[in-house]
Motif scaffolding. Structure first.
Motif, PDB file in Angstrom:
ATOM      1  N   GLY A  19      24.412  36.037  49.094  1.00 58.70           N
ATOM      2  CA  GLY A  19      24.539  37.413  48.631  1.00 58.70           C
ATOM      3  C   GLY A  19      25.597  37.488  47.543  1.00 58.70           C
ATOM      4  O   GLY A  19      26.514  36.678  47.503  1.00 58.70           O
ATOM      5  N   ALA A  20      25.474  38.470  46.640  1.00 57.01           N
ATOM      6  CA  ALA A  20      26.454  38.597  45.562  1.00 57.01           C
ATOM      7  C   ALA A  20      26.475  40.025  45.039  1.00 57.01           C
ATOM      8  O   ALA A  20      25.458  40.727  45.068  1.00 57.01           O
ATOM      9  N   ILE A  21      27.652  40.434  44.576  1.00 50.45           N
ATOM     10  CA  ILE A  21      27.747  41.719  43.893  1.00 50.45           C
ATOM     11  C   ILE A  21      27.158  41.573  42.498  1.00 50.45           C
ATOM     12  O   ILE A  21      27.048  40.473  41.956  1.00 50.45           O
TER      13      ILE A  21
ATOM     14  N   GLY B 209      33.601  41.593  47.596  1.00 51.28           N
ATOM     15  CA  GLY B 209      34.954  41.985  47.953  1.00 51.28           C
ATOM     16  C   GLY B 209      35.178  41.844  49.449  1.00 51.28           C
ATOM     17  O   GLY B 209      34.336  41.316  50.183  1.00 51.28           O
ATOM     18  N   GLU B 210      36.315  42.334  49.906  1.00 51.79           N
ATOM     19  CA  GLU B 210      36.636  42.291  51.327  1.00 51.79           C
ATOM     20  C   GLU B 210      36.153  43.575  51.985  1.00 51.79           C
ATOM     21  O   GLU B 210      36.490  44.669  51.527  1.00 51.79           O
TER      22      GLU B 210
ATOM     23  N   GLN C 208      37.763  34.461  51.488  1.00 48.29           N
ATOM     24  CA  GLN C 208      38.521  33.554  50.621  1.00 48.29           C
ATOM     25  C   GLN C 208      38.527  34.113  49.204  1.00 48.29           C
ATOM     26  O   GLN C 208      37.565  33.975  48.461  1.00 48.29           O
ATOM     27  N   PRO C 209      39.620  34.766  48.777  1.00 47.00           N
ATOM     28  CA  PRO C 209      39.660  35.358  47.423  1.00 47.00           C
ATOM     29  C   PRO C 209      39.575  34.280  46.342  1.00 47.00           C
ATOM     30  O   PRO C 209      40.150  33.202  46.467  1.00 47.00           O
ATOM     31  N   LEU C 210      38.841  34.592  45.273  1.00 52.05           N
ATOM     32  CA  LEU C 210      38.691  33.677  44.143  1.00 52.05           C
ATOM     33  C   LEU C 210      39.273  34.251  42.851  1.00 52.05           C
ATOM     34  O   LEU C 210      39.836  33.534  42.039  1.00 52.05           O
TER      35      LEU C 210
ATOM     36  N   VAL D 139      37.809  39.473  44.758  1.00 58.96           N
ATOM     37  CA  VAL D 139      36.423  39.056  44.963  1.00 58.96           C
ATOM     38  C   VAL D 139      36.441  37.593  45.380  1.00 58.96           C
ATOM     39  O   VAL D 139      37.209  36.790  44.841  1.00 58.96           O
ATOM     40  N   GLY D 140      35.623  37.246  46.351  1.00 53.34           N
ATOM     41  CA  GLY D 140      35.613  35.866  46.813  1.00 53.34           C
ATOM     42  C   GLY D 140      34.475  35.588  47.767  1.00 53.34           C
ATOM     43  O   GLY D 140      33.496  36.342  47.847  1.00 53.34           O
TER      44      GLY D 140
END
Length: 293
Positions: free
Chosen positions: A95-97, A146-147, A157-159, A262-263
């Protein structure tokens, strides 16, 4: 029934005798005989006429016509099992934003397919909350987002961090100005992403602190916002990574919004082994993000 019994039967048919089949397979003749006896017992039919000459019964002739297909299927299943065991074959559910669908993911997936050409993938686009729910329902392996508002079931895990920006047509009166106060954009009509987007929630908080209430439109597809504001006085609210077409510029607004991390989002306790395809894809995505301007 096992593969050795099928191979023994096929060898007898091809060689014409039990003895030559045993020689071909490097077995004792008694071994071949025992394998055929077990096969007949499992099938419940007699394959060779008694006397143990290699003369097929009518059932044996029917079985002979199909045994090659059975052996090929057996070998294909065995290869599939080996591939799955080595994590070379399978399906990834990601999944992705939206911003990542146009920038990071296409390049990352091309690199991933070069390393794992037999793997297939499914990519679902959504906002953070919808992707988090899909992970809980085991519809996704992990997501780039996001979280979520309730992070208790997840490992995040933030990137990198996304910045919220305001954009407008080149001819907009605020374009080109420096240090524009947040209140000065409020008389204009705003267009932002859907109400479930994390950045929309931040925008709503800032709007609630002022007595001026602007007209606010929402569009679920953030990447389309720049096209809606072209040749108008409307102001778009997007993420800094959103591609902008010619004639659309960022307005230098002072408003003190927090950056949005975002991660990788996955279920807590589902961290993948270093050798897994999922971990490989995550590493490739991370490297793509590091290269992205």
């Amino acid at each position: 029934m096992d593969l050795r019994e099928l191979n023994a039967f096929q060898a007898i048919v091809q060689e014409g005798t039990f003895s030559r089949a045993a020689e071909k397979l490097n077995y004792a003749q008694s071994t071949i005989t025992n394998q055929i006896q077990r096969l007949e017992k499992e099938l419940g039919v007699q394959l060779f006429k008694r006397g143990w000459e290699a003369e097929l019964t009518s059932a044996g002739r029917i079985f002979s016509a199909e045994v090659g297909k059975l052996i090929r299927h057996w070998n294909e299943v065995a290869e599939l099992a080996k591939g799955l065991q080595q994590d070379e074959i399978g399906r990834l559910r990601i999944g992705a934003i939206e911003p990542l669908m146009q920038t990071i993911l296409p390049s990352a997936m091309r690199s991933f397919q070069q390393s794992k050409p037999k793997m297939t993938y499914q990519i679902d686009m959504g906002h953070t909350e919808s992707l988090a729910h899909a992970i809980l329902r085991d519809e996704l392996d992990f997501a780039l987002c996001g979280e979520p508002s309730d992070p208790s079931n997840f490992h995040f895990q933030p990137l990198y961090q996304e910045k919220i920006v305001f954009i407008a047509d080149d001819l907009h009166p605020l374009c080109g100005a420096s240090d524009v106060p947040f209140r000065e954009i409020l008389p204009f009509t705003l267009i932002a992403g859907g109400r479930q987007c994390l950045y929309h929630l931040q925008l709503a908080k800032h709007l609630s602190r002022d007595e001026i209430s602007p007209q606010l439109h929402t569009i679920t597809q953030i990447s389309s916002i720049p096209y809606f504001i072209q040749q108008t006085s409307m102001i778009g609210v997007v993420l800094d990574s959103t591609p902008l077409p010619p004639g659309i510029r960022i307005i230098d607004v002072i408003w003190g919004a927090s950056l949005i991390p975002v991660g990788f989002l996955q279920l807590r306790g589902r961290e993948y082994s270093p050798a897994s395809s999922k971990r490989l894809l995550m590493q490739i995505v991370k490297e793509e993000i590091e290269r992205f301007p």
